[in-house]
Design an enzyme around this catalytic site. Structure first.
Site, short mmCIF file in Angstrom:
data_model
loop_
_atom_site.label_atom_id
_atom_site.label_comp_id
_atom_site.label_asym_id
_atom_site.label_seq_id
_atom_site.Cartn_x
_atom_site.Cartn_y
_atom_site.Cartn_z
N VAL A 149 0.92 -1.25 0.11
CA VAL A 149 0.01 0.12 0.01
C VAL A 149 0.76 1.17 0.01
O VAL A 149 1.79 1.47 0.76
CB VAL A 149 -1.10 -0.07 1.38
N CYS A 150 0.64 2.09 -1.09
CA CYS A 150 1.54 3.33 -0.99
C CYS A 150 1.76 4.21 0.27
O CYS A 150 2.59 4.56 0.40
CB CYS A 150 0.98 4.24 -2.14
N PHE A 151 0.38 4.66 0.70
CA PHE A 151 0.52 5.35 1.98
C PHE A 151 0.92 4.70 3.31
O PHE A 151 0.84 5.29 4.45
CB PHE A 151 -0.94 6.02 2.17
#
Length: 276
Positions: A149-151
């Site tokens: 997941v990017c965040f």
């Protein structure tokens, strides 16, 4: 770069394939000198997950849950990890690689361009500042991310508020152009987000708990609900202030629109989205 005129383009509610096709097409046009440097704001309809150019979507994502949630997947031209594009403003900034004062170093050019984003947040009253991984643990988290997941973690010169990542961006140099685009979440539904990933139940629970302390959306930071148009206006001001810009609208020619249509076919193709 300062004191120049850029194009400004806003395209609301485009499909995932259209959004990625427009970014790639504008990069091509800017590199050829057909267009001025371009600042673009856009949103997604339907909501979608974008995966990084080299991310293993077949490993990281749960295709059955994506289908249940009616969330399509599109592969970006840029690298990085997966992003759920839902209630957000997405920005892209595209300019020629040879533009004077643009650093050739990727991290430094990323820091320069993200200054426009930082000032956009500050014009909204959000004290976003650059995140720089200082500790060995932080740097190790970037080398070996704990989730797809990017965040889940902030990279060099991404923006954070009180240590929580508030924007996720990625940059690529493509055929003579620099393309940087990023996600500005207005709100985050972490239940839907993590439902899309291939994880065991206990792993997913730990990832969600960790995520809540590492990411924050604009509505939560402001304590109110903010509209797309207000955010777009603030970020336009942010880039104008950072680089002393003037803007003019971007209108595509018929030939440019045809290039975009051809690129849409590429981004709609599962062979591209799920090639890894």
């Amino acid at each position: 770069m300062n004191g120049t005129t850029w194009h400004l383009l806003t395209t609301k509610d485009h499909t995932p394939a259209e959004n990625m096709a427009i970014d790639e097409a504008v990069a091509t046009f800017v590199a050829r000198g057909e267009l001025k440097p371009t600042l673009r704001f856009y949103s997604w309809a339907p909501h979608a997950i974008s995966v990084g150019r080299f991310q293993r979507a077949t490993r990281d994502l749960d295709r059955a849950r994506l289908k249940t949630n009616d969330i399509p997947v599109v592969r970006r031209l840029t690298g990085g990890r997966a992003v759920l594009h839902a209630d957000e403003l997405t920005y892209s900034v595209i300019l020629p690689e040879t533009m004077p004062s643009l650093p050739t170093n990727v991290i430094e050019s990323y820091r320069l361009l993200t200054e426009g984003v930082r000032r956009g947040y500050q014009s909204l009253g959000v004290p976003a500042e650059f995140s720089v991984p200082l500790t060995d643990a932080d740097r190790e988290a970037l080398r070996k991310p704990k989730s797809a997941v990017c965040f889940d973690a902030a990279s060099y010169y991404e923006l954070a508020v009180d240590g929580r990542k508030i924007a996720g961006s990625a940059q690529v140099r493509h055929q003579g152009a620099v393309l940087q685009h990023g996600s500005i979440p207005l709100s985050i539904d972490d239940d839907v987000l993590f439902d899309c990933f291939s994880m065991e139940a206990d792993e997913k629970a730990r990832a969600k708990e960790r995520f809540s302390g590492k990411a924050v959306a604009l509505n939560e930071t402001l304590g109110r609900t903010i509209a797309f148009d207000e955010v777009a206006a603030a970020f336009t001001d942010g880039f104008r202030d950072a680089f002393e810009l003037t803007f003019e609208p971007l209108v595509f020619t018929d030939a440019q629109q045809e290039t975009i249509r051809q690129l849409v076919l590429k981004y709609e193709n599962d062979d591209w989205s799920w090639k890894r």
